[in-house]
Motif scaffolding. Structure first.
Motif, PDB file in Angstrom:
ATOM      1  N   ALA A   1       0.833  -1.203   0.000  1.00 16.54           N
ATOM      2  CA  ALA A   1       0.000   0.000   0.000  1.00 16.54           C
ATOM      3  C   ALA A   1       0.871   1.258   0.000  1.00 16.54           C
ATOM      4  N   VAL A   2       1.936   1.238   0.790  1.00 21.06           N
ATOM      5  CA  VAL A   2       2.855   2.381   0.837  1.00 21.06           C
ATOM      6  C   VAL A   2       3.524   2.558  -0.530  1.00 21.06           C
ATOM      7  N   ALA A   3       3.995   1.475  -1.119  1.00 12.15           N
ATOM      8  CA  ALA A   3       4.655   1.549  -2.422  1.00 12.15           C
ATOM      9  C   ALA A   3       3.700   2.071  -3.496  1.00 12.15           C
ATOM     10  N   SER A   4       2.469   1.626  -3.467  1.00 14.22           N
ATOM     11  CA  SER A   4       1.466   2.081  -4.432  1.00 14.22           C
ATOM     12  C   SER A   4       1.192   3.574  -4.257  1.00 14.22           C
ATOM     13  N   TRP A   5       1.043   4.016  -3.006  1.00 15.40           N
ATOM     14  CA  TRP A   5       0.792   5.432  -2.729  1.00 15.40           C
ATOM     15  C   TRP A   5       1.975   6.263  -3.199  1.00 15.40           C
ATOM     16  N   ASP A   6       3.194   5.818  -2.879  1.00  9.68           N
ATOM     17  CA  ASP A   6       4.392   6.560  -3.285  1.00  9.68           C
ATOM     18  C   ASP A   6       4.473   6.696  -4.804  1.00  9.68           C
ATOM     19  N   GLU A   7       4.160   5.620  -5.521  1.00  9.03           N
ATOM     20  CA  GLU A   7       4.208   5.655  -6.981  1.00  9.03           C
ATOM     21  C   GLU A   7       3.177   6.641  -7.536  1.00  9.03           C
ATOM     22  N   LYS A   8       1.966   6.598  -7.013  1.00 10.76           N
ATOM     23  CA  LYS A   8       0.919   7.516  -7.489  1.00 10.76           C
ATOM     24  C   LYS A   8       1.256   8.962  -7.131  1.00 10.76           C
ATOM     25  N   ASN A   9       1.798   9.179  -5.926  1.00 10.98           N
ATOM     26  CA  ASN A   9       2.199  10.526  -5.526  1.00 10.98           C
ATOM     27  C   ASN A   9       3.300  11.052  -6.448  1.00 10.98           C
ATOM     28  N   ASP A  10       4.282  10.212  -6.759  1.00 10.70           N
ATOM     29  CA  ASP A  10       5.355  10.634  -7.665  1.00 10.70           C
ATOM     30  C   ASP A  10       4.801  11.007  -9.031  1.00 10.70           C
ATOM     31  N   LYS A  11       3.841  10.249  -9.538  1.00 13.24           N
ATOM     32  CA  LYS A  11       3.222  10.564 -10.832  1.00 13.24           C
ATOM     33  C   LYS A  11       2.489  11.909 -10.763  1.00 13.24           C
ATOM     34  N   ALA A  12       1.699  12.076  -9.720  1.00 16.05           N
ATOM     35  CA  ALA A  12       0.914  13.309  -9.593  1.00 16.05           C
ATOM     36  C   ALA A  12       1.826  14.524  -9.406  1.00 16.05           C
ATOM     37  N   LEU A  13       2.820  14.383  -8.549  1.00 13.17           N
ATOM     38  CA  LEU A  13       3.751  15.490  -8.321  1.00 13.17           C
ATOM     39  C   LEU A  13       4.524  15.795  -9.601  1.00 13.17           C
ATOM     40  N   GLY A  14       4.921  14.757 -10.310  1.00 10.51           N
ATOM     41  CA  GLY A  14       5.608  14.951 -11.585  1.00 10.51           C
ATOM     42  C   GLY A  14       4.755  15.701 -12.592  1.00 10.51           C
ATOM     43  N   MET A  15       3.452  15.381 -12.651  1.00  3.94           N
ATOM     44  CA  MET A  15       2.544  16.078 -13.568  1.00  3.94           C
ATOM     45  C   MET A  15       2.491  17.563 -13.239  1.00  3.94           C
ATOM     46  N   ILE A  16       2.409  17.859 -11.959  1.00  7.20           N
ATOM     47  CA  ILE A  16       2.354  19.264 -11.540  1.00  7.20           C
ATOM     48  C   ILE A  16       3.653  19.964 -11.913  1.00  7.20           C
ATOM     49  N   LEU A  17       4.770  19.381 -11.542  1.00  9.44           N
ATOM     50  CA  LEU A  17       6.068  20.020 -11.782  1.00  9.44           C
ATOM     51  C   LEU A  17       6.378  20.187 -13.267  1.00  9.44           C
TER      52      LEU A  17
END
Length: 143
Positions: free
Chosen positions: A73-89
């Motif tokens: 669950a942590v790994a999945s959240w981290d991956e999705k957060n990285d994708k979302a943060l990357g989209m913003i940046l």
């Protein structure tokens, strides 16, 4: 030959506006739509496959050594957060990227930009107008 879904994603990402500090509403609407498409909007809004009710920001799951599923669950959240943060940046112009450069989560970056650049809509402007002209100073108050 590229697959249909990768071609569709390319079309979507090339049509996203770069946030330049003056186009917040247009940019936010486009990024929100793309995050919904990519399954990461729940990190900002709080909805997702694991949420029965709205939970702002969908906090990172807490790792639990006794529960092997928590690591996934942590790994999945981290991956999705990285994708979302990357989209913003990726879609923030270099001259204003300092507002989000140190954000750890997509929610932190989104909130920083929203706080700095979102302007009130017509109703928000009207409420601000009422507050401004509805306030009263007493005779002894300094301007």
């Amino acid at each position: 030959m590229a697959s249909s879904s990768s071609t569709d994603r390319t079309k979507v990402t090339t049509s996203l506006p770069m946030f330049n500090g003056t186009n917040y509403r247009e940019w936010a609407d486009a990024i929100k739509s793309f995050m919904r498409y990519s399954g990461t909007w729940f990190l900002i809004e709080g909805y997702g496959s694991t949420a029965a009710t709205k939970v702002p920001g969908m906090a990172r799951p807490t790792p639990n050594a006794a529960d092997p599923a928590s690591a996934a669950a942590v790994a999945s959240w981290d991956e999705k957060n990285d994708k979302a943060l990357g989209m913003i940046l990726l879609y923030v112009a270099a001259n204003i990227k300092h507002h989000v450069a140190n954000a750890y989560t997509a929610l932190e970056a989104w909130t920083a930009l929203k706080t700095q650049y979102e302007k009130p809509g017509a109703m928000g402007a009207f409420v601000n107008f009422q507050k401004l002209f509805g306030s009263q100073l007493s005779d002894s108050s300094a301007l």
